[in-house]
Design a protein around this motif. Sequence first.
Motif, mmCIF file in Angstrom:
data_model
loop_
_atom_site.group_PDB
_atom_site.id
_atom_site.type_symbol
_atom_site.label_atom_id
_atom_site.label_comp_id
_atom_site.label_asym_id
_atom_site.label_seq_id
_atom_site.Cartn_x
_atom_site.Cartn_y
_atom_site.Cartn_z
ATOM 1 N N HIS A 169 36.118 32.223 30.987
ATOM 2 C CA HIS A 169 37.337 32.152 32.003
ATOM 3 C C HIS A 169 37.055 31.540 33.326
ATOM 4 N N ALA A 170 35.690 32.064 33.709
ATOM 5 C CA ALA A 170 35.619 31.109 35.102
ATOM 6 C C ALA A 170 35.639 29.804 35.179
ATOM 7 N N ALA A 171 34.867 29.212 33.595
ATOM 8 C CA ALA A 171 35.055 27.683 33.580
ATOM 9 C C ALA A 171 36.332 27.066 33.333
ATOM 10 N N HIS A 172 37.303 27.827 32.645
ATOM 11 C CA HIS A 172 38.390 27.078 32.016
ATOM 12 C C HIS A 172 39.814 28.000 32.199
ATOM 13 N N GLY A 173 39.912 29.133 32.908
ATOM 14 C CA GLY A 173 40.940 29.934 32.971
ATOM 15 C C GLY A 173 41.851 29.455 34.144
ATOM 16 N N ALA A 174 43.235 29.695 33.852
ATOM 17 C CA ALA A 174 44.246 29.038 34.728
ATOM 18 C C ALA A 174 45.000 30.309 35.379
ATOM 19 N N ARG A 175 44.842 31.336 34.711
ATOM 20 C CA ARG A 175 45.241 32.676 35.154
ATOM 21 C C ARG A 175 44.257 33.552 35.577
ATOM 22 N N THR A 176 44.785 34.443 36.549
ATOM 23 C CA THR A 176 43.926 35.441 37.086
ATOM 24 C C THR A 176 43.255 36.370 35.759
ATOM 25 N N TRP A 177 41.920 36.768 36.295
ATOM 26 C CA TRP A 177 41.490 37.773 35.202
ATOM 27 C C TRP A 177 41.978 38.979 34.927
ATOM 28 N N GLY A 178 42.494 39.426 35.982
ATOM 29 C CA GLY A 178 43.390 40.754 35.834
ATOM 30 C C GLY A 178 44.580 40.656 35.289
ATOM 31 N N ALA A 179 45.312 39.423 35.215
ATOM 32 C CA ALA A 179 46.581 39.368 34.485
ATOM 33 C C ALA A 179 46.545 39.106 32.952
ATOM 34 N N LEU A 180 45.344 39.142 32.539
ATOM 35 C CA LEU A 180 45.084 38.978 31.026
ATOM 36 C C LEU A 180 44.827 40.290 30.063
ATOM 37 N N PHE A 181 45.084 41.452 30.932
ATOM 38 C CA PHE A 181 44.910 42.419 30.165
ATOM 39 C C PHE A 181 45.818 43.513 29.855
ATOM 40 N N GLY A 182 47.210 42.974 30.248
ATOM 41 C CA GLY A 182 48.262 43.618 29.826
ATOM 42 C C GLY A 182 48.448 44.170 28.254
ATOM 43 N N ALA A 183 48.213 43.275 27.418
ATOM 44 C CA ALA A 183 48.668 43.749 25.980
ATOM 45 C C ALA A 183 47.469 44.680 25.482
ATOM 46 N N ALA A 184 46.314 44.406 25.807
ATOM 47 C CA ALA A 184 45.290 45.354 25.656
ATOM 48 C C ALA A 184 45.470 46.745 26.073
ATOM 49 N N VAL A 185 45.715 46.792 27.322
ATOM 50 C CA VAL A 185 46.078 48.175 28.112
ATOM 51 C C VAL A 185 47.130 48.877 27.283
ATOM 52 N N GLU A 186 48.137 48.170 27.207
ATOM 53 C CA GLU A 186 49.549 48.843 26.531
ATOM 54 C C GLU A 186 49.117 49.491 25.318
ATOM 55 N N ALA A 187 48.167 48.453 24.542
ATOM 56 C CA ALA A 187 47.924 49.023 23.010
ATOM 57 C C ALA A 187 47.138 50.492 23.181
ATOM 58 N N ALA A 188 46.039 50.321 24.060
ATOM 59 C CA ALA A 188 45.181 51.477 24.208
ATOM 60 C C ALA A 188 45.824 52.691 24.884
ATOM 61 N N ARG A 189 46.882 52.659 26.042
ATOM 62 C CA ARG A 189 47.543 53.469 26.380
ATOM 63 C C ARG A 189 48.438 54.231 25.415
ATOM 64 N N ALA B 267 46.206 56.078 20.050
ATOM 65 C CA ALA B 267 46.150 55.919 21.294
ATOM 66 C C ALA B 267 44.715 56.000 22.127
ATOM 67 N N GLN B 268 44.010 55.154 22.818
ATOM 68 C CA GLN B 268 42.617 55.472 23.338
ATOM 69 C C GLN B 268 42.848 55.543 24.878
ATOM 70 N N PRO B 269 43.211 56.626 25.293
ATOM 71 C CA PRO B 269 43.501 56.820 26.958
ATOM 72 C C PRO B 269 42.247 56.502 27.644
ATOM 73 N N ALA B 270 41.290 57.005 27.469
ATOM 74 C CA ALA B 270 39.885 56.418 28.096
ATOM 75 C C ALA B 270 39.590 54.902 27.990
ATOM 76 N N LEU B 271 39.714 54.387 26.971
ATOM 77 C CA LEU B 271 39.708 52.753 27.084
ATOM 78 C C LEU B 271 40.602 52.119 27.620
ATOM 79 N N ALA B 272 41.844 52.487 27.715
ATOM 80 C CA ALA B 272 42.783 52.247 28.650
ATOM 81 C C ALA B 272 42.550 52.208 30.248
ATOM 82 N N ALA B 273 41.966 53.449 30.610
ATOM 83 C CA ALA B 273 41.500 53.478 32.048
ATOM 84 C C ALA B 273 40.277 52.482 32.184
ATOM 85 N N THR B 274 39.334 52.406 31.137
ATOM 86 C CA THR B 274 38.414 51.436 31.375
ATOM 87 C C THR B 274 38.661 50.042 31.549
ATOM 88 N N LEU B 275 39.806 49.560 30.790
ATOM 89 C CA LEU B 275 40.262 48.358 30.787
ATOM 90 C C LEU B 275 41.124 47.923 32.141
#
Length: 535
Positions: free
Chosen positions: A123-143, A187-195
């Motif tokens: 991501h540092a070498a080739h990402g165009a969006r911020t790191w934090g902007a890419l977590f939405g789908a993972a957090v939603e699926a976990a929460r 659901a995986q609430p602890a994993l959602a919080a970690t993400l």
Amino acid sequence: MAYEGIRAHRPLIMGRRGAVATNHPVATQAGLDVLRAGGSAADAAVAISLTLGVVEPHMSGLGGDGFYHHWSAKTGRAETFAGTGQAPAAATVARYRAEGGVPNRGPLSIQTPGKVAGLAALHAAHGARTWGALFGAAVEAAREGFAATHALRHFIGENGKIIEADATSRAIWLPGGAVPAVGSIIAQPALAATLQRLAAAGPAAFFTGDVAQALSADLADVGALPDGGDLAAVAPLLAPPIGIAWRGFEVRQTPAPSMGFALLQMLRIVESQDLAGLGWGSAALLHLMIEAKKRAFLDREAEAGREAPDFAALLSDARRDSHVAAIGDRAAHLPVRAMAEADTTYFCVVDAEGNAVSAIQSINGAFGSGVTGPRTGILLNNRMSYWHLEDGHANQLAPGRRVRHTMNAPMVMKDGRPWMVFGTPGADNQVQVNFQVLLSCAVFGFDPQQALEAPRWTSSQPGQESNYPHGGEDVVTIERGFGEAAIAGLRERGHQVKVVGDLEGACSVEAIRVLENGVRMAASDPRRDGWAAAW
């Protein structure tokens, strides 16, 4: 309806701006959403990687490792980013010999996880969006949870005893003591919080920040060897891919500690043969490919695990010629010196600009160690089982060393641009199934969906298995779709053959083929939960 080649039963997905193929529909959608919002292939890879760790947890996640192979359309440069953790400082040969060997599951099978380091470097070498902007789908699926599939239920059922041994894992994957029904919400609430913490703090937090502190506490509480010092010592490995010229293509692979060079060796062994003349699916072609695999795996065992394998020698004309000369009309029975299907996930992305990512990640066995950190919700790997304890072995355990990996992320180039991006999970079966897919497309003209649905075989040799205790049978497992004549032909040549049903063979390939007109053909393997999308 007339088809050229074999009949595929899933549609070939095509688009002109971007394509994604992963081993789960939710992850594929996450990657496609990032591309449609203007993200790069690297951005989509981050979103996919994180989401797969939630919805396909038995295959990969924050507690494992990954290899990411990137090609830049702007620069024409190819790079690999390996996120592989090292053996803990407390992990010694003497300690595991005293244990009677390396346990395949449980706390002492846990190695320092490294995936986040490789993903962050990509991501540092080739990402165009911020790191934090890419977590939405993972957090939603976990929460909010995701729906249990048939494949997930299968793996939970097969690994029930492993899951039951850990209270946190048991509560998530065996609620009420039973395998969840199809469509049940997990659901995986602890994993959602970690993400969420990782999204806000950045990837360094996994190794030295608040996530690392919580993970270190989890590791200590469950009795695993990695500690805070081991986490802080993790760094990504950045290197160019290795590759060969092959019949008008350039086939590239991830370098050490990946064992992907075995695919290149198999291709070299058969490159001068009249493959088309033998006929796709014929006993003669199958015999040649199986024997090429056996020869390549002898070198894989002897050389993989060294810090700097001599790839020039392994892929040389002289080595190729010696292998070709050793292949006869009868099956060779070649135990390797001392090398199970592990469980992993693969995905690929091509974006609007033509940037491509071939990616693979794993926690080793299905559900890894079986241990989930109660604070972090991270399911931890069982990668220690890949080590050897014998003195002088190329892959002998030592504190701080990186173990060799069956994970490999190939990319096929033509005229300096990606022609096909593809790969599969499946431990020792990965390179041999990749071998078959590539020949089906490059030699026999299959489209990628046809190649992925085509019957496949896998060869095992005594001593081949990468997981301790490194066993293996002398057998060819083959899907019945090859037909009675081909299967009988293998038996006549001396192969021990085990026939399985259609689509019951190993691995779960994902692929994107890029045409000269810019069309991206995306394909997915129906043997698991694979799904492809394009726009």
